[in-house]
Scaffold this active site. Structure first.
Site, short mmCIF file in Angstrom:
data_model
loop_
_atom_site.label_atom_id
_atom_site.label_comp_id
_atom_site.label_asym_id
_atom_site.label_seq_id
_atom_site.Cartn_x
_atom_site.Cartn_y
_atom_site.Cartn_z
N HIS A 1 0.84 -1.21 0.00
CA HIS A 1 0.00 0.00 0.00
C HIS A 1 0.87 1.25 0.00
O HIS A 1 0.64 2.19 -0.78
CB HIS A 1 -0.91 -0.02 1.24
CG HIS A 1 -1.66 1.24 1.49
ND1 HIS A 1 -2.99 1.41 1.15
CD2 HIS A 1 -1.28 2.42 2.06
CE1 HIS A 1 -3.38 2.62 1.48
NE2 HIS A 1 -2.37 3.27 2.05
N GLU A 2 1.88 1.28 0.86
CA GLU A 2 2.76 2.46 0.94
C GLU A 2 3.59 2.62 -0.32
O GLU A 2 3.80 3.75 -0.79
CB GLU A 2 3.66 2.35 2.18
CG GLU A 2 2.92 2.24 3.50
CD GLU A 2 1.95 3.39 3.73
OE1 GLU A 2 2.13 4.47 3.14
OE2 GLU A 2 0.99 3.20 4.51
N HIS B 1 1.55 4.31 -2.92
CA HIS B 1 1.55 5.76 -2.73
C HIS B 1 2.77 6.38 -3.42
O HIS B 1 2.68 7.42 -4.07
CB HIS B 1 1.59 6.10 -1.24
CG HIS B 1 0.25 6.13 -0.58
ND1 HIS B 1 -0.82 6.83 -1.08
CD2 HIS B 1 -0.19 5.55 0.58
CE1 HIS B 1 -1.86 6.69 -0.28
NE2 HIS B 1 -1.51 5.91 0.73
N GLU C 1 -6.25 7.05 -1.03
CA GLU C 1 -6.16 5.86 -0.17
C GLU C 1 -6.82 4.66 -0.86
O GLU C 1 -6.30 3.54 -0.80
CB GLU C 1 -6.81 6.13 1.18
CG GLU C 1 -6.03 7.08 2.08
CD GLU C 1 -4.65 6.58 2.41
OE1 GLU C 1 -4.48 5.35 2.61
OE2 GLU C 1 -3.72 7.41 2.46
#
Length: 303
Positions: A142-143, A146, A219
Site C-alpha cells: 500500500h505504501e 503511494h 487511499e
C-alpha cells in the site's frame, strides 16, 4: 507488473480529477480576489511561491521522518524488513526507498518523498510486532503504491496552495487593517480587511474539504495498488482490521504523540473520530474493506 497499473480505476481517477479541478478553480478565484481587492504585486507573490515550493519539494521526506521520530535502518539492522521491501519493489518495478522504523507501540506505517527515487517507507515497531508477515507485506505494498502514484507530492502541492492562501490572507489582512482599512476614501465602502477575511475563511473551509476528498480517493487507489502488487487483497484487509482494532487498546497519550502524522498513516491514529466522512482524510474502514472485497472477487481470491 508495470508501475502504471497500480490503482488504475476509471471511476476513481475521474473523481480525483474532478475534485482536483475544483480545488484548482478555488485557488484561482482566491488569487483573483486578492489581486482585485488588495492589488498584490505579481513579483512578490511569485517569489513567495517559488521559495516555499523549493523548500517543500526538496525536504518533504526529511521533514516527515523527523516529525515522526523515524530512524532510517540499514539491512543489518532490519534484514527481514529490507528483504520484504526489496521483493515488493522488484515486483513493482520501483527503486528501493529508504527504510525507517518509528519506535512507538502504535501500529502504523507511512510513505513519504517527492518521487520514487527520493522516497522513504516507515513502519512502527508496534506494527512489526502485531502483524503477520503477509499482512505487513500488504501494508508495505500500500505504501509503495503511494510512492509509485506520487501521492505524497500530489498532497504536498494541494496543501501547499492552501498554505499559500493563508500566508497571503494574513498579508492582506494586516495591509487592510494598518493601511487605511477602507477601499479608497469612501467611508461607506466595506473595509478591505473584512472582505479578505470573509473570502479567506470560505477558501480555507472549501479547500480543507476538497483536500480531504482527494486524500480519501488516493487511499482507495493505494489499497487497490496493494491488491494488484501482492495478488492477495485479503492480506491488506486483515491488516487494516488488526490495525484498527489494536488502535483502541493503545493509551490516548501514545496516540496523541503521533497524531501529527495522521495524514500519512495507513489508518489515522486518532483519539477522536470525525463524525462525517466529508471531514475525514481517510475513507471509513468498512468502505475500504468493501472495495478490497470487490477486487478480491474480481481476482478470484477467497475473502
Amino acid at each position: 507488473m508495470k508501475r502504471k497499473s497500480f490503482g488504475r480505476d476509471a471511476g476513481l481517477s475521474l473523481r480525483m480529477l474532478f475534485t482536483s479541478v475544483l480545488l484548482g478553480l478555488l485557488y484561482v478565484v482566491f488569487a483573483v480576489v486578492l489581486f482585485q481587492v488588495l492589488n498584490v504585486g505579481l513579483i512578490p507573490m511569485i517569489l513567495i511561491i517559488v521559495a516555499l515550493a523549493f523548500i517543500q519539494y526538496y525536504t518533504s521526506d526529511k521533514l516527515a521522518l523527523a516529525a515522526s521520530g523515524a530512524k532510517v535502518v540499514e539491512r543489518e539492522q532490519a534484514p527481514d524488513l529490507h528483504a520484504m521491501v526489496e521483493r515488493l519493489c522488484a515486483m513493482a518495478d520501483l527503486p528501493k526507498p529508504k527504510i525507517a522504523i518509528v519506535d512507538t507501540d502504535v501500529p502504523n506505517a507511512f510513505a513519504t518523498g517527492r518521487s520514487p527515487k527520493h522516497a522513504a517507507v516507515a513502519v512502527t515497531s508496534g506494527l512489526w510486532r502485531r502483524l503477520e508477515p503477509k499482512e505487513i507485506e500488504g501494508v508495505l505494498a500500500h505504501e509503495l503504491s503511494h510512492i509509485a502514484n506520487r501521492d505524497v507530492l500530489v498532497m504536498t502541492v494541494a496543501s501547499f496552495f492552501a498554505m499559500l492562501a493563508g500566508v497571503l490572507t494574513r498579508f492582506g489582512l494586516y495591509a487592510g487593517m494598518w493601511g487605511g482599512g477602507n477601499r479608497g476614501n469612501n467611508n461607506n465602502a466595506v473595509p478591505v480587511w473584512l472582505i479578505v477575511f470573509a473570502v479567506s475563511i470560505l477558501t480555507y473551509v472549501l479547500s480543507w474539504i476538497l483536500i480531504r476528498t482527494i486524500s480519501r480517493y488516493r487511499e482507495y487507489a493505494a489499497d487497490r495498488g496493494s491488491a494488484l502488487m501482492t495478488g492477495a487483497p485479503e492480506n491488506l484487509m486483515s491488516a487494516l482490521q488488526k490495525i484498527s482494532s489494536e488502535m483502541f487498546r493503545i493509551p490516548q497519550r501514545d496516540l496523541r504523540e503521533v497524531q501529527a502524522m495522521n495524514a500519512f498513516f495507513i489508518i489515522p491514529a486518532s483519539v477522536k473520530r470525525a463524525t462525517s466522512e466529508l471531514f475525514m482524510d481517510h475513507p471509513p474502514l468498512e468502505k475500504r474493506l468493501a472495495a478490497l472485497e470487490r477486487i478480491a472477487r474480481e481476482m478470484g481470491r477467497p475473502v
